[in-house]
Design a protein around this motif. Structure first.
Motif, mmCIF file in Angstrom:
data_model
loop_
_atom_site.group_PDB
_atom_site.id
_atom_site.type_symbol
_atom_site.label_atom_id
_atom_site.label_comp_id
_atom_site.label_asym_id
_atom_site.label_seq_id
_atom_site.Cartn_x
_atom_site.Cartn_y
_atom_site.Cartn_z
ATOM 1 N N ASP A 151 0.817 -1.209 0.000
ATOM 2 C CA ASP A 151 0.000 0.000 0.000
ATOM 3 C C ASP A 151 0.853 1.262 0.000
ATOM 4 O O ASP A 151 0.550 2.228 -0.716
ATOM 5 C CB ASP A 151 -0.927 0.005 1.217
ATOM 6 C CG ASP A 151 -1.884 1.180 1.207
ATOM 7 O OD1 ASP A 151 -2.700 1.269 0.267
ATOM 8 O OD2 ASP A 151 -1.812 2.021 2.119
ATOM 9 N N VAL A 152 1.937 1.243 0.763
ATOM 10 C CA VAL A 152 2.815 2.415 0.823
ATOM 11 C C VAL A 152 3.461 2.668 -0.535
ATOM 12 O O VAL A 152 3.498 3.800 -1.030
ATOM 13 C CB VAL A 152 3.887 2.238 1.914
ATOM 14 C CG1 VAL A 152 4.896 3.386 1.873
ATOM 15 C CG2 VAL A 152 3.243 2.156 3.290
ATOM 16 N N GLY A 153 3.971 1.613 -1.144
ATOM 17 C CA GLY A 153 4.600 1.757 -2.453
ATOM 18 C C GLY A 153 3.622 2.189 -3.517
ATOM 19 O O GLY A 153 3.956 2.995 -4.404
ATOM 20 N N PHE B 281 1.846 6.326 -7.303
ATOM 21 C CA PHE B 281 0.725 6.972 -7.975
ATOM 22 C C PHE B 281 0.255 8.247 -7.277
ATOM 23 O O PHE B 281 -0.890 8.672 -7.448
ATOM 24 C CB PHE B 281 -0.427 5.982 -8.122
ATOM 25 C CG PHE B 281 -0.083 4.813 -9.001
ATOM 26 C CD1 PHE B 281 0.170 5.004 -10.345
ATOM 27 C CD2 PHE B 281 0.035 3.538 -8.481
ATOM 28 C CE1 PHE B 281 0.512 3.939 -11.168
ATOM 29 C CE2 PHE B 281 0.374 2.461 -9.282
ATOM 30 C CZ PHE B 281 0.619 2.666 -10.637
ATOM 31 N N SER B 282 1.140 8.859 -6.542
ATOM 32 C CA SER B 282 0.827 10.142 -5.920
ATOM 33 C C SER B 282 0.484 11.162 -7.004
ATOM 34 O O SER B 282 1.208 11.320 -7.986
ATOM 35 C CB SER B 282 2.026 10.634 -5.112
ATOM 36 O OG SER B 282 1.785 11.922 -4.578
ATOM 37 N N SER C 219 -1.843 10.904 -9.129
ATOM 38 C CA SER C 219 -2.397 10.214 -10.294
ATOM 39 C C SER C 219 -3.830 9.780 -10.016
ATOM 40 O O SER C 219 -4.176 9.438 -8.873
ATOM 41 C CB SER C 219 -1.544 8.977 -10.619
ATOM 42 O OG SER C 219 -2.231 8.090 -11.478
ATOM 43 N N PRO C 220 -4.691 9.738 -11.036
ATOM 44 C CA PRO C 220 -6.046 9.221 -10.816
ATOM 45 C C PRO C 220 -6.051 7.755 -10.406
ATOM 46 O O PRO C 220 -7.020 7.281 -9.815
ATOM 47 C CB PRO C 220 -6.733 9.427 -12.164
ATOM 48 C CG PRO C 220 -5.620 9.517 -13.158
ATOM 49 C CD PRO C 220 -4.483 10.168 -12.429
ATOM 50 N N ILE C 221 -4.993 7.031 -10.715
ATOM 51 C CA ILE C 221 -4.920 5.607 -10.379
ATOM 52 C C ILE C 221 -4.986 5.402 -8.874
ATOM 53 O O ILE C 221 -5.526 4.394 -8.391
ATOM 54 C CB ILE C 221 -3.637 4.985 -10.958
ATOM 55 C CG1 ILE C 221 -3.644 5.096 -12.483
ATOM 56 C CG2 ILE C 221 -3.479 3.522 -10.543
ATOM 57 C CD1 ILE C 221 -2.358 4.644 -13.147
ATOM 58 N N LYS C 222 -4.478 6.346 -8.122
ATOM 59 C CA LYS C 222 -4.439 6.216 -6.669
ATOM 60 C C LYS C 222 -5.823 6.008 -6.076
ATOM 61 O O LYS C 222 -5.977 5.359 -5.036
ATOM 62 C CB LYS C 222 -3.777 7.461 -6.074
ATOM 63 C CG LYS C 222 -3.552 7.411 -4.574
ATOM 64 C CD LYS C 222 -2.843 8.675 -4.092
ATOM 65 C CE LYS C 222 -2.667 8.677 -2.594
ATOM 66 N NZ LYS C 222 -1.986 9.916 -2.118
ATOM 67 N N ARG C 223 -6.848 6.514 -6.748
ATOM 68 C CA ARG C 223 -8.201 6.464 -6.189
ATOM 69 C C ARG C 223 -8.764 5.051 -6.119
ATOM 70 O O ARG C 223 -9.665 4.790 -5.319
ATOM 71 C CB ARG C 223 -9.141 7.356 -7.011
ATOM 72 C CG ARG C 223 -8.866 8.839 -6.870
ATOM 73 C CD ARG C 223 -10.059 9.673 -7.303
ATOM 74 N NE ARG C 223 -10.399 9.455 -8.697
ATOM 75 C CZ ARG C 223 -9.888 10.149 -9.707
ATOM 76 N NH1 ARG C 223 -8.998 11.079 -9.468
ATOM 77 N NH2 ARG C 223 -10.264 9.913 -10.948
ATOM 78 N N ILE C 224 -8.288 4.120 -6.945
ATOM 79 C CA ILE C 224 -8.884 2.785 -6.915
ATOM 80 C C ILE C 224 -8.311 1.930 -5.792
ATOM 81 O O ILE C 224 -8.864 0.874 -5.466
ATOM 82 C CB ILE C 224 -8.755 2.047 -8.264
ATOM 83 C CG1 ILE C 224 -7.304 1.620 -8.552
ATOM 84 C CG2 ILE C 224 -9.295 2.904 -9.387
ATOM 85 C CD1 ILE C 224 -7.182 0.713 -9.769
ATOM 86 N N GLY C 225 -7.204 2.336 -5.185
ATOM 87 C CA GLY C 225 -6.626 1.581 -4.077
ATOM 88 C C GLY C 225 -5.763 0.427 -4.539
ATOM 89 O O GLY C 225 -5.866 -0.058 -5.668
ATOM 90 N N VAL C 226 -4.918 -0.049 -3.646
ATOM 91 C CA VAL C 226 -3.918 -1.052 -4.014
ATOM 92 C C VAL C 226 -4.550 -2.399 -4.364
ATOM 93 O O VAL C 226 -4.070 -3.101 -5.263
ATOM 94 C CB VAL C 226 -2.856 -1.199 -2.899
ATOM 95 C CG1 VAL C 226 -3.471 -1.777 -1.628
ATOM 96 C CG2 VAL C 226 -1.677 -2.039 -3.372
#
Length: 379
Positions: A287-289, A294-295, A297-304
């Motif tokens: 999760d940290v990585g 994806f800081s 980035s829109p990708i961050k919103r979907i979660g690991v």
């Protein structure tokens, strides 16, 4: 304070166009707030057919979504802005590189909401100062149907793939809207110019188009890999290939994209690490990585967990046996979503190894969905 189609209104619009260009927008157009009276019926038909999948917010906001004045009764005009994000290379080429993941072009840079919203606010502030009218700014964050309004404002037309197509930038435009109580001179709507072309429909790997101009999100890989929170249905996993976030097939094949190369020099460049990401590296993210990579980035919103779900499908479709140890590590992941799709990936790559592990892992598994993955026929 109303602004009419007088010289004063034309001068204001000219100033707004000039400022929009200076801010980096590539397209500018104005439509009446009530320019699309056909939208409520079209939206209702799509919702009744269930094409929105589990995006329940579309149904919950249907009354406001179908009409700009339903969203804001005082609205009189809508300024639609487009920002070109056309890629520098063909995104479809990555689909053949099985060790890599393919990220949709729009998500290879910063979150487009962040890119556009500040620019829209600055332009809206200018409009408010000059006109004295109230303004509201929207970037895909409210029940506003940007694509039909952009069509009404003359930015282009909705193609058979339902995405806005521009004569100048093909299928690659980020859209933003400024809704105002001012009555502004409007632009001429462009005619739909797809002709007999069906390339966007024919290329779809999951046949997500019920008909030209009608998209069933439940079959769309862009929806399934980004919006869908559960497990990817089995019938769509193999067609997903190495698409780990979104799907650009129908956009990338559009013949009108040939004009996108004429865009302004300050085009949005992809982050290098998101252009050709290695599946072997992505599947090892915690999760940290994930949050660090994806800081912004829109990708961050979907979660690991959902992201790893997508990556493991890409790995399962890769045919790369050396990925097997990486997949096995995810069989004990804390997320049942990840454990379940890791089973599918392992059975694709090494069915004998999966069978050898099956009894032991099933004995300690408690989650019904994961047990169902073990119990299913070999995909």
């Amino acid at each position: 304070m109303p602004i009419s189609t007088s010289d004063r209104g034309e001068k204001l619009v000219a100033e707004l166009r000039q400022r929009a260009s200076a801010l980096g927008f590539d397209s500018f157009g104005i439509a009446r707030a009530d320019a699309r009276p056909d939208l409520p019926e079209k939206l209702a038909r799509a919702l009744d057919a269930g094409w929105h999948g589990d995006m329940d917010w579309m149904a919950d906001t249907a009354e406001r979504r179908g009409s700009t004045t339903g969203l804001w009764p005082e609205a009189r005009s809508v300024i639609m802005l487009g920002l070109n994000y056309g890629p520098q290379s063909d995104p479809l080429a990555l689909l053949n590189e099985k060790r890599l993941g393919t990220i949709s072009v729009y998500a290879r840079n910063r979150d487009y909401h962040d890119i556009i919203k500040g620019k829209l606010k600055e332009l809206a502030g200018l409009l408010a100062r000059r006109s004295g009218a109230e303004v509201k700014v929207f970037v895909d964050t409210a029940p506003l149907m940007e694509k039909p309004l952009a069509e009404a404002a003359g930015l282009g037309w909705q193609g058979k793939h339902s995405v806005l197509v521009s004569r100048d930038f093909g299928s690659w435009l980020f859209l933003g809207a400024i809704v105002t109580a001012a009555e502004l001179p409007v632009d001429k709507r462009q005619p739909e110019s797809c002709g007999s072309c069906t390339k966007c429909l024919d290329i779809c790997p999951t046949q997500a188009f019920a008909a030209p101009f009608r998209l069933d999100a439940r079959r769309c890989l862009a929806y399934l890999s980004v919006e869908h929170k559960g497990q990817i249905p089995l019938e769509f996993r193999a067609p997903m290939g190495n698409r780990i976030y979104g799907c650009d097939d129908c956009l990338a094949v559009c013949p009108w994209n040939k004009f996108a190369s004429l865009s302004r020099e300050a085009r949005l460049l992809a982050r290098p690490e998101l252009e050709r990401p290695e599946l072997a590296e992505l599947v090892q993210l915690d999760d940290v990585g994930f949050r660090a990579l994806f800081s912004g980035s829109p990708i961050k919103r979907i979660g690991v967990s959902r992201f790893l779900r997508n990556v493991l499908i890409g790995i399962g479709n890769s045919g790369q046996i050396d990925f097997v140890p990486l997949v096995e590590k995810r069989l004990d992941d804390e997320s049942p979503l990840v454990r379940g799709v890791a089973i599918w990936a392992l059975r694709r790559l090494a069915p004998e190894r999966a069978e050898a592990l099956r009894a032991g892992l099933m004995a300690r598994e408690k989650h019904a969905d994961v047990l169902a993955e073990w119990s299913g026929d070999n995909p």
